[in-house]
Design an enzyme around this catalytic site. Structure first.
Site, PDB file in Angstrom:
ATOM      1  N   ARG A  42       0.855  -1.195   0.000  1.00 36.82           N
ATOM      2  CA  ARG A  42       0.000   0.000   0.000  1.00 36.82           C
ATOM      3  C   ARG A  42       0.882   1.233   0.000  1.00 36.82           C
ATOM      4  NH1 ARG A  42      -2.950   2.556   4.465  1.00 36.82           N
ATOM      5  NH2 ARG A  42      -4.749   3.654   3.629  1.00 36.82           N
ATOM      6  N   SER A 111     -12.989  -3.796  -0.215  1.00 40.23           N
ATOM      7  CA  SER A 111     -13.397  -3.294   1.097  1.00 40.23           C
ATOM      8  C   SER A 111     -14.912  -3.132   1.135  1.00 40.23           C
ATOM      9  CB  SER A 111     -12.752  -1.933   1.369  1.00 40.23           C
ATOM     10  OG  SER A 111     -11.351  -2.027   1.358  1.00 40.23           O
ATOM     11  N   LYS A 140      -5.734   5.041   9.157  1.00 41.21           N
ATOM     12  CA  LYS A 140      -6.629   5.447   8.068  1.00 41.21           C
ATOM     13  C   LYS A 140      -7.644   6.445   8.632  1.00 41.21           C
ATOM     14  CE  LYS A 140      -8.347   3.087   3.946  1.00 41.21           C
ATOM     15  NZ  LYS A 140      -9.369   4.025   3.487  1.00 41.21           N
TER      16      LYS A 140
END
Length: 213
Positions: A42, A111, A140
């Site tokens: 990521r 997700s 996040k």
């Protein structure tokens, strides 16, 4: 089966925040030695060439350990380096389009925060769902909270495996017992720890215990 449930037991998602004087490859290898079962690269701020080189390096590492290697969001890069798969969020490319681009043999993770999103992702060809944030998370900022009941409802509704994500660590993984998940996805619980290998080992053991209940 493109994605085996056991591959999702301890799903490690990279983050450069804790690199210090180490490389990302070193961190990832430490997590693999500790028992991570899947790696997701990521990156939000790397230039294209560096990201491409890094993806190839980590993919080679994951192949050596026999662990699936996925890329977050960047479908084009995943195709270019022949990654094992890609993970997309609700605000990224639509899952059906991703499946078309990566082909039938690659892993597609999506997700989801609601039963409706989960069913839609499954219908579009997702192999697994990442559901969360199940706990408050610092990695996040825009993560929406997902309750235990919603997590369990998603697991009961879909036929594909579900991993929980968001704020999970060795101290609270037990609270997810009975939800129906087949694993956890973590960032700081592995990569933000002083001993990455030991953190992964502990977390894997606790997750196995939680799932078996």
């Amino acid at each position: 089966m493109r994605c085996d449930k056991k591959d999702l037991l301890l799903y490690a998602v990279t983050d450069r925040a804790w690199l210090g004087d180490k490389t990302l490859a070193w961190q990832v290898e430490e997590s693999l030695k500790g028992g991570a079962t899947m790696i997701q690269l990521r990156e939000k701020h790397l230039d294209e060439d560096t990201f491409h080189e890094e993806a190839l390096e980590l993919q080679a590492l994951c192949r050596r350990y026999g662990v699936p290697f996925l890329i977050n969001d960047d479908v084009e890069l995943a195709v270019a380096v022949n990654a094992d798969g890609v993970h997309v969020g609700q605000h990224d490319m639509e899952a059906g389009q991703v499946r078309e681009k990566i082909g039938p043999d690659k892993i597609l993770g999506v997700s989801a925060q609601t039963v409706e999103q989960a069913l839609k992702a499954q219908a579009a060809g997702a192999d697994y769902l990442g559901v969360g944030a199940v706990f408050p998370t610092g990695t996040k900022d825009d993560a929406d909270a997902v309750s235990y009941d919603t997590l369990r409802a998603i697991c009961e509704t879909v036929d594909i495996p579900v991993v929980a994500i968001g704020g999970i660590g060795a101290h609270n993984v037990q609270a997810l017992a009975g939800s129906g998940i087949c694993g956890i996805a973590v960032v700081s619980a592995i990569y933000g720890q002083p001993d990455i290998q030991q953190a992964a080992r502990t977390l894997r053991a606790k997750t196995e215990e939680m799932i078996s209940q």
